[in-house]
Scaffold this motif. Structure first.
Motif, PDB file in Angstrom:
ATOM      1  N   ALA A   1     -21.777  -8.247  -2.644  1.00 36.28           N
ATOM      2  CA  ALA A   1     -23.064  -8.010  -2.003  1.00 36.28           C
ATOM      3  C   ALA A   1     -23.625  -6.641  -2.360  1.00 36.28           C
ATOM      4  CB  ALA A   1     -22.930  -8.152  -0.483  1.00 36.28           C
ATOM      5  N   ASN A   2     -22.764  -5.694  -2.704  1.00 32.65           N
ATOM      6  CA  ASN A   2     -23.198  -4.367  -3.144  1.00 32.65           C
ATOM      7  C   ASN A   2     -23.428  -4.422  -4.654  1.00 32.65           C
ATOM      8  OD1 ASN A   2     -23.685  -1.697  -3.625  1.00 32.65           O
ATOM      9  ND2 ASN A   2     -21.769  -0.946  -2.767  1.00 32.65           N
TER      10      ASN A   2
ATOM     11  N   HIS B   1     -32.892  -8.571  -2.644  1.00 26.19           N
ATOM     12  CA  HIS B   1     -32.960  -8.442  -1.191  1.00 26.19           C
ATOM     13  C   HIS B   1     -32.253  -9.583  -0.454  1.00 26.19           C
ATOM     14  CE1 HIS B   1     -35.628  -4.964  -1.187  1.00 26.19           C
ATOM     15  NE2 HIS B   1     -36.384  -5.566  -2.105  1.00 26.19           N
ATOM     16  N   LEU B   2     -32.529 -10.829  -0.870  1.00 23.39           N
ATOM     17  CA  LEU B   2     -32.033 -11.970  -0.097  1.00 23.39           C
ATOM     18  C   LEU B   2     -30.587 -12.317  -0.421  1.00 23.39           C
ATOM     19  CD1 LEU B   2     -32.637 -14.165   1.959  1.00 23.39           C
ATOM     20  CD2 LEU B   2     -33.527 -15.589   0.090  1.00 23.39           C
TER      21      LEU B   2
ATOM     22  N   PRO C   1     -27.892 -10.568  -1.426  1.00 24.07           N
ATOM     23  CA  PRO C   1     -26.817  -9.784  -0.779  1.00 24.07           C
ATOM     24  C   PRO C   1     -26.601 -10.159   0.677  1.00 24.07           C
ATOM     25  CG  PRO C   1     -28.161  -8.348  -2.136  1.00 24.07           C
ATOM     26  CD  PRO C   1     -28.858  -9.677  -2.091  1.00 24.07           C
ATOM     27  N   TYR C   2     -27.685 -10.412   1.409  1.00 26.11           N
ATOM     28  CA  TYR C   2     -27.510 -10.790   2.813  1.00 26.11           C
ATOM     29  C   TYR C   2     -26.924 -12.191   2.947  1.00 26.11           C
ATOM     30  CZ  TYR C   2     -30.251  -6.679   4.052  1.00 26.11           C
ATOM     31  OH  TYR C   2     -30.682  -5.397   4.210  1.00 26.11           O
TER      32      TYR C   2
ATOM     33  N   GLN D   1     -24.789 -13.465   0.843  1.00 26.89           N
ATOM     34  CA  GLN D   1     -23.371 -13.295   0.553  1.00 26.89           C
ATOM     35  C   GLN D   1     -22.630 -12.695   1.739  1.00 26.89           C
ATOM     36  OE1 GLN D   1     -23.344 -10.991  -3.071  1.00 26.89           O
ATOM     37  NE2 GLN D   1     -23.253 -12.810  -4.356  1.00 26.89           N
ATOM     38  N   ILE D   2     -23.246 -11.743   2.404  1.00 19.57           N
ATOM     39  CA  ILE D   2     -22.601 -11.154   3.581  1.00 19.57           C
ATOM     40  C   ILE D   2     -22.463 -12.188   4.690  1.00 19.57           C
ATOM     41  CG2 ILE D   2     -22.908  -9.446   5.417  1.00 19.57           C
ATOM     42  CD1 ILE D   2     -24.153  -7.602   3.361  1.00 19.57           C
ATOM     43  N   GLY D   3     -23.519 -13.007   4.895  1.00 17.96           N
ATOM     44  CA  GLY D   3     -23.424 -14.044   5.919  1.00 17.96           C
ATOM     45  C   GLY D   3     -22.358 -15.080   5.598  1.00 17.96           C
TER      46      GLY D   3
END
Length: 728
Positions: A196-197, A358-359, A361-362, A364-366
């Motif tokens: 995600a980073n 923007h979308l 990474p979030y 992937q975190i979710g």
């Protein structure tokens, strides 16, 4: 009438099951097409590997159907997808025994058959049986010990034999499955969190580049050594070599040395090196040479594919980072080998930037957070299923209905059960791809070696049954009513030892989880000095393949390697490398980009191209300028020296303590020795027999060596001090 109605109501379930099996077959064929060329793959490889993947995938369908069919309640419509118990029993028998035969007999023999270097099929079969003899001896020996134990406990020979075979196969598969699944339950969410980073992902790609490039270069050198050996062998016309002229010609055609490397043939003919060939050419020697040559070609293909994939990831990640300024993201034209979704996209440059920067990474975190919770639930259910089965989280997620004090699985519960099983199998199978196995086995897109394909297929088949039955034990007492328990579970629970092993051993999943979570693999390897990695340790990104910690310049070396590859600035180095290797020795490690012959057919030597088929400047700042503006990369992944000062332009790598340590070290190194410390010993004069000279202040007379007053002990033996000889 009740039976007719019941049988009529099962027709939709049968149709659904057939459609699901058809979908599984299509997915398995697509997987095979991704890793193997279907048109050129022989049937003896394609058919067993297909069933080795199709049968475990069908178990993901059979388990939810078995759970719903075993709930003997009046409300038949609430069962979801269900089948007749007799059909389920036949399905389980076919699935289990085919998987058993593939795992323990068919796939190992075919793997050694495909890896054998002999020409005749009969010789290949005998070589395969000879290679598997030791393996079968160990398996049958342990089976005999288990058979004696079960026979003493149960006193029925036929059931004892059947139970011993099935229980031992299950126990061995469960040991491997628990270890691999424990590793995967941690590595999958952690990989998503890290990816995600975007900047951190690029830094890890660059850190891995020197290691991958060095392995690719070593594979190229090994293959060239074997090619030279084949060329030397082709020049032998008489003696024992004349008996194998056809075989030697096949080897020459396999390496294609005169056509692909016209300059190399002349180098070999003109070299005066001692021939590595034996005096007598035998069939065994040629078979071993053929085996090594095939393995070397697949090893080179593996690392070239891995290097190309790394370049693609580096270019794409760098383009995503660079798009932050322009708010537009364009990956350029897709390469001919790209998939359907890479060649066709509905995104515009701006929407592509919003999604990837923007979308994604979030997302992937979710997903990583969701999978982390799923991993915790699986581990918790493994720990409590033996003592407190009512506390299993998976049990309440699958069983939604309680009818007559018995659990019932509906369609929603079947879907959730299938998802749990898919995640457990994915955790174990992903760990298999991270295992550092012998022979360099790997899955390569469209060019997987036959022996590697058989080996990975056998591992999938071996892990399917233990993971399937282990999942069913999460559900409490309901699984004892299933057909699968009546077929396999009661044989595992035939003796107290088997029942206790089934309930207590899965608790050891905490060991691989802790080892992966806290990076114990790398720490143990460095502490004990091991040079072999059993599993890839993602926490060990800053270590090389020998376990030594690399400096902060490792990612810079990878960045320079990637830029030099994308900019196409290695033609002169390639020619210099050919001169070094052709002169009779390898010499020092020299940086070189693989020749066009070892790249994919879509890459040409006409100009620098990126893995996406575009110029290196398309959408990527990694290739935005010539590499001459940067300090040259190290010659290999092995550090030879510290990078030049001009390369240390990114100061964000060193934290406060590292910077403070560097400054203290530089300060101490530049201190001058105090005068009072230099004068110590000046007052002590040497005696004259040692060459002391009072007029010189008792200082060292090393400068007078070879003169009359010099202090050279070699003069005692009559030797000339200036010449460095001793006369006896």
């Amino acid at each position: 009438m009740i039976e007719i109605a019941a049988s009529a109501s099962s027709v939709p379930s049968v149709v659904f099951s057939l459609l699901a099996l058809l979908s599984i077959s299509i997915v398995v064929l697509l997987i095979l097409r991704y890793f193997l060329p279907l048109r050129t793959t022989p049937a003896y490889l394609l058919v067993p590997v297909f069933f080795a993947l199709w049968l475990p995938a069908s178990m993901v369908l059979l388990v939810p159907i078995d759970l719903a069919s075993s709930a003997m309640v009046d409300d038949i419509d609430a069962r979801g997808i269900w089948l007749d118990p007799r059909a389920l029993r036949v399905s389980w028998r076919i699935t289990y025994w085919l998987t058993f035969a593939l795992t323990w007999f068919i796939l190992p023999i075919l793997a050694e058959y495909s890896d054998s270097g002999y020409r005749e099929p009969k010789a290949k079969v005998l070589d395969s049986l000879r290679a598997n003899a030791q393996y079968y001896a160990i398996v049958f020996g342990s089976g005999a010990v288990g058979l004696i134990y079960v026979l003493i406990s149960y006193r029925h020979f036929f059931k004892s034999l059947k139970s011993t075979v099935m229980a031992l196969a299950y126990c061995w598969g469960l040991i491997l499955a628990i270890y691999l699944m424990g590793h995967g339950l941690v590595s999958i969410p952690r990989r998503l969190f890290r990816n995600a980073n975007i900047s951190g992902r690029l830094r890890r790609i660059q850190s891995h580049a020197p290691r991958v490039y060095e392995k690719m270069d070593d594979a190229e050198m090994d293959l060239e050594d074997l090619e030279l050996q084949v060329a030397e062998l082709s020049r032998r016309k008489g003696g024992s070599a004349s008996l194998f002229e056809d075989w030697i010609e096949e080897l020459v055609d396999m390496v294609n040395l005169p056509e692909s490397q016209p300059g190399r043939a002349s180098v070999v003919r003109g070299s005066g090196n001692q021939s590595p060939l034996p005096n007598v050419i035998t069939e065994k020697y040629l078979a071993e040479l053929t085996r090594r040559l095939v393995r070397a070609k697949h090893a080179r293909s593996r690392y070239v594919s891995e290097w190309n994939l790394l370049l693609q990831d580096a270019v794409k990640t760098q383009a995503i980072l660079d798009s932050a300024a322009s708010k537009k993201l364009d990956f350029g034209n897709a390469s001919p080998n790209a998939g359907f979704w890479e060649r066709h996209s509905v995104f515009t440059p701006y929407t592509r930037f919003l999604f990837h920067y923007h979308l994604a990474p979030y997302l992937q975190i979710g997903l990583a957070g969701t999978l982390s919770l799923a991993s915790i639930c699986i581990v918790w259910s493994e720990v409590v299923k033996g003592l407190f089965p009512q506390l299993s989280v998976i049990r309440y997620s699958v069983i939604h209905h309680q009818v007559a004090s018995k659990g019932q699985v509906g369609f929603a519960g079947q879907v959730i059960a299938a998802l749990w099983m898919v995640y457990m199998c994915a955790a174990a199978l992903i760990s298999i791809t991270e295992v550092k196995v012998w022979r360099g086995r790997a899955l390569v897109r469209r060019n997987t070696a036959p022996e590697s394909a058989f080996w990975y297929a056998s591992q999938v088949a071996r892990l399917s049954v233990p993971l399937t039955y282990n999942f069913m034990t999460f559900l409490g007492a309901i699984y004892r009513d299933t057909v699968f328990y009546d077929f396999l579970g009661q044989l595992i629970d035939l003796t107290p030892l088997g029942e206790r092993f089934d309930y207590l051993f899965p608790m050891f999943i905490l060991l691989p989880i802790c080892a992966t979570l806290f990076g114990l693999y790398g720490k143990t390897r460095r502490a004990l000095g091991f040079n072999v990695d059993v599993l890839a340790d993602e926490d060990d990104d800053d270590t090389n393949e020998h376990g030594a910690t690399l400096g902060t310049g490792t990612w810079r070396e990878g960045r320079d390697l990637i830029e030099r590859e994308l900019n196409g600035t290695s033609a002169a180095i390639r020619s210099r490398r050919a001169d070094i290797t052709g002169s009779g020795g390898r010499g020092a490690p020299v940086l070189s980009i693989p020749r066009a012959g070892r790249r994919d057919n879509n890459h040409t030597t006409g100009g620098p191209t990126t893995p996406f088929g575009t110029s290196p400047t398309a959408g990527s700042a990694a290739a935005a300028g010539p590499s001459s503006g940067r300090p040259q990369a190290n010659t290999s992944a092995r550090r030879v020296g510290r990078a030049p000062a001009g390369a240390l332009d990114e100061a964000d790598d060193d934290n406060f303590f590292d910077s403070l340590g560097h400054r203290l070290k530089n300060t101490i190194d530049t201190l001058d020795t105090p005068k009072w410390l230099q004068d110590i010993g000046q007052g002590i004069k040497k005696p004259k027999w040692m060459g002391g000279d009072d007029s010189r202040g008792g200082g060292s007379s090393s400068s007078s060596t070879g003169r009359g007053g010099g202090s050279d002990v070699r003069r005692w033996f009559g030797g000339a001090g200036g010449e460095g000889r001793i006369r006896l």
